[in-house]
Each structure stands twice: as C-alpha cells, then as structure tokens.
Design an enzyme around this catalytic site. Structure first.
Site, PDB file in Angstrom:
ATOM      1  N   TYR A   1     -12.176   6.862   1.294  1.00  0.00           N
ATOM      2  CA  TYR A   1     -12.386   6.670  -0.143  1.00  0.00           C
ATOM      3  C   TYR A   1     -13.034   7.883  -0.801  1.00  0.00           C
ATOM      4  O   TYR A   1     -12.816   8.118  -1.999  1.00  0.00           O
ATOM      5  CB  TYR A   1     -13.173   5.384  -0.402  1.00  0.00           C
ATOM      6  CG  TYR A   1     -12.291   4.174  -0.247  1.00  0.00           C
ATOM      7  CD1 TYR A   1     -11.446   3.772  -1.284  1.00  0.00           C
ATOM      8  CD2 TYR A   1     -12.241   3.455   0.947  1.00  0.00           C
ATOM      9  CE1 TYR A   1     -10.594   2.694  -1.141  1.00  0.00           C
ATOM     10  CE2 TYR A   1     -11.397   2.366   1.094  1.00  0.00           C
ATOM     11  CZ  TYR A   1     -10.570   1.995   0.048  1.00  0.00           C
ATOM     12  OH  TYR A   1      -9.710   0.925   0.198  1.00  0.00           O
TER      13      TYR A   1
ATOM     14  N   GLN B   1      -3.736  -2.950 -11.703  1.00  0.00           N
ATOM     15  CA  GLN B   1      -4.031  -3.052 -10.272  1.00  0.00           C
ATOM     16  C   GLN B   1      -4.626  -1.741  -9.762  1.00  0.00           C
ATOM     17  O   GLN B   1      -5.065  -1.672  -8.612  1.00  0.00           O
ATOM     18  CB  GLN B   1      -2.741  -3.352  -9.499  1.00  0.00           C
ATOM     19  CG  GLN B   1      -2.096  -4.675  -9.872  1.00  0.00           C
ATOM     20  CD  GLN B   1      -0.765  -4.848  -9.178  1.00  0.00           C
ATOM     21  OE1 GLN B   1      -0.692  -5.283  -8.032  1.00  0.00           O
ATOM     22  NE2 GLN B   1       0.316  -4.501  -9.869  1.00  0.00           N
TER      23      GLN B   1
ATOM     24  N   ASP C   1      -8.110   3.594 -10.420  1.00  0.00           N
ATOM     25  CA  ASP C   1      -8.481   4.844 -11.108  1.00  0.00           C
ATOM     26  C   ASP C   1      -8.957   4.536 -12.526  1.00  0.00           C
ATOM     27  O   ASP C   1      -8.846   3.415 -13.016  1.00  0.00           O
ATOM     28  CB  ASP C   1      -7.293   5.820 -11.117  1.00  0.00           C
ATOM     29  CG  ASP C   1      -6.076   5.288 -11.863  1.00  0.00           C
ATOM     30  OD1 ASP C   1      -6.191   5.000 -13.069  1.00  0.00           O
ATOM     31  OD2 ASP C   1      -4.994   5.168 -11.247  1.00  0.00           O
TER      32      ASP C   1
ATOM     33  N   HIS D   1      -8.429  -4.975  -9.309  1.00  0.00           N
ATOM     34  CA  HIS D   1      -8.682  -4.531  -7.935  1.00  0.00           C
ATOM     35  C   HIS D   1      -9.900  -3.618  -7.827  1.00  0.00           C
ATOM     36  O   HIS D   1     -10.085  -2.934  -6.828  1.00  0.00           O
ATOM     37  CB  HIS D   1      -7.447  -3.829  -7.371  1.00  0.00           C
ATOM     38  CG  HIS D   1      -6.312  -4.764  -7.110  1.00  0.00           C
ATOM     39  ND1 HIS D   1      -5.013  -4.351  -6.908  1.00  0.00           N
ATOM     40  CD2 HIS D   1      -6.269  -6.124  -7.012  1.00  0.00           C
ATOM     41  CE1 HIS D   1      -4.228  -5.397  -6.708  1.00  0.00           C
ATOM     42  NE2 HIS D   1      -4.967  -6.479  -6.759  1.00  0.00           N
TER      43      HIS D   1
ATOM     44  N   CYS E   1     -27.496  -6.627  -2.757  1.00  0.00           N
ATOM     45  CA  CYS E   1     -27.911  -7.224  -4.026  1.00  0.00           C
ATOM     46  C   CYS E   1     -26.748  -7.434  -4.987  1.00  0.00           C
ATOM     47  O   CYS E   1     -26.947  -7.973  -6.076  1.00  0.00           O
ATOM     48  CB  CYS E   1     -28.992  -6.376  -4.683  1.00  0.00           C
ATOM     49  SG  CYS E   1     -28.428  -4.769  -5.322  1.00  0.00           S
TER      50      CYS E   1
ATOM     51  N   SER F   1       4.975  -2.737  -7.615  1.00  0.00           N
ATOM     52  CA  SER F   1       5.909  -3.014  -6.517  1.00  0.00           C
ATOM     53  C   SER F   1       6.431  -4.441  -6.552  1.00  0.00           C
ATOM     54  O   SER F   1       7.459  -4.755  -5.956  1.00  0.00           O
ATOM     55  CB  SER F   1       5.228  -2.765  -5.166  1.00  0.00           C
ATOM     56  OG  SER F   1       4.183  -3.715  -4.954  1.00  0.00           O
TER      57      SER F   1
ATOM     58  N   LEU G   1      10.782   2.826 -12.176  1.00  0.00           N
ATOM     59  CA  LEU G   1      11.803   3.780 -11.743  1.00  0.00           C
ATOM     60  C   LEU G   1      12.798   3.110 -10.804  1.00  0.00           C
ATOM     61  O   LEU G   1      14.000   3.402 -10.824  1.00  0.00           O
ATOM     62  CB  LEU G   1      11.151   4.986 -11.058  1.00  0.00           C
ATOM     63  CG  LEU G   1      10.341   5.916 -11.958  1.00  0.00           C
ATOM     64  CD1 LEU G   1       9.723   7.037 -11.128  1.00  0.00           C
ATOM     65  CD2 LEU G   1      11.211   6.494 -13.070  1.00  0.00           C
TER      66      LEU G   1
END
Length: 214
Positions: free
Chosen positions: A52, A89, A92, A107, A118, A176, A201
């Site tokens: 990450y 979803q 960013d 998400h 906490c 998707s 697309l």
C-alpha cells in the site's frame, strides 16, 4: 434530474493507476489473499504496508484525467436542477482533486489510515509502517490503510441505498461488474424503475442488465 454514478478502476486507468481484473491488472501481478485481507495483515503487516505504500506513492504522483473533471463539471451543472450522487469503488482521491464536492468512497480511501485499536481515521500521505503510533490513542502497530479488504463489508451502504432510491438515472463507468455489492446496484436500480446505463471500454460482466451500454 438526480443522477447516481458508480465509478470503478477503469475511470482512473488513464491517470496511471492500475485496474484490478483486466489482463495485466494489479491482481494478475500480486496475490490479493496475501496483501488485501485482514488475515494477511495480521500475518505479515510489513508486506501489506509495503504494497500500500507503493500504491500510495503512485497515487500521489498521479493527476485527475478528463473523466474525473467531466464528472466534477456535471456535479456543478446539476446544482439547482438536481443532484449528482457520485459513488466510487476507487480508493484514490482523483474525483476530489478534479473538483467533485461530494464523493462516497465505498471501499475506503488510500490517503487515510485507520487505527484497529480506537477505530479513528487520520489523513495519511506518507509511508505507513508498524512503527507508527496512532495520533489519537498513541498505540503503536495498530494503524492500517483505511481501505476495505476482501472479506470486509463496504462502507456507507445505508447512505448509498438512500441516494440510489432518489435517482432518476443510474450510470456505471469503468467498472468490471464482478465485485459485489457494487455489481448489484444495477439490479437494485431496475427494481426501483430507474433507467440504467453503462459506459465502459469493454462490456462488464453484468453489461446485459443495463438498458443502455456505451
């Protein structure tokens, strides 16, 4: 008119952020069961943090693309005549950097850290490790990316159900159609009598469910 728009990884692909399930996508290069589950984090937090951290730095170097900016303009244009309900979803912040004012991140958000002790959430733009202490409770080793992993329940589902029920049009962009519960929103919209549209697309896994596809 109230428009509910669901966005997925395909929307941010032109900004240099990888999709997940396409050929050459992120999950073709990395095993999600080793990097994106609560058990993976418990077993090997250093590996999860490294993954990450890489994605966070990639995001910080990215810029919104024209699709992000167009949706921000749509939100502004609908003001006074309706509303744009923008649900993503994506983890960013490119919708916000493009100017979108109201975004629901189902998400989670990569540029935030959550404390497992906490439950507080903190903006976080630097690398994250087990050596960092929570700014709120002071515990060390309890911070994780504020993202929804496999096996966890997406965020803000009640709010999403509420705004979907108010929509006149449901539009899915760059998804998707294989990740639930988001993939089920189109069926939920159709049950409510809401017209549905997909912009992709390539056809999604559930493209056949939409009234229109582009």
């Amino acid at each position: 008119m109230n428009i509910f728009i669901l966005t997925g990884a395909g929307l941010s692909a032109e900004s240099g952020l990888g999709t997940f399930r396409d050929k050459g996508g992120i999950w073709s290069k990395f095993d999600p069961m080793k990097l994106a589950t609560p058990s993976a984090f418990a077993r090997s937090p250093d590996d999860v943090h490294a993954f990450y951290n890489m994605r966070r730095q990639n995001l910080l170097a990215a810029e919104p693309n024209e699709a992000h900016r167009a949706l921000a303009r749509l939100e502004e244009g609908l003001a006074g005549h309706g509303r744009l309900f923008l649900v993503t979803q994506n983890i960013d912040d490119l919708h916000e950097r493009a100017g979108a004012q109201h975004v629901i991140h189902m998400h989670g958000e990569l540029l935030k850290a959550r404390c497992t002790a906490c439950t507080s959430v903190t903006p976080w733009h630097e690398d994250l490790s087990v050596n960092h202490a929570c700014p709120h409770c002071g515990e060390t080793g309890t911070l994780r990316p504020d993202v929804v992993w496999f096996g966890e329940v997406p965020l803000h589902m009640d709010a999403i159900d509420d705004v979907l029920a108010q929509a006149d049009l449901f539009v899915s962009i760059g998804t998707s159609g294989s990740v639930y519960p988001a993939a089920g929103f189109v069926e939920q919209a159709k049950e409510l009598g809401i017209r549905t549209c997909e912009i992709n697309l390539e056809p999604s896994d559930n493209a056949r469910l939409f009234d229109e596809t582009y």
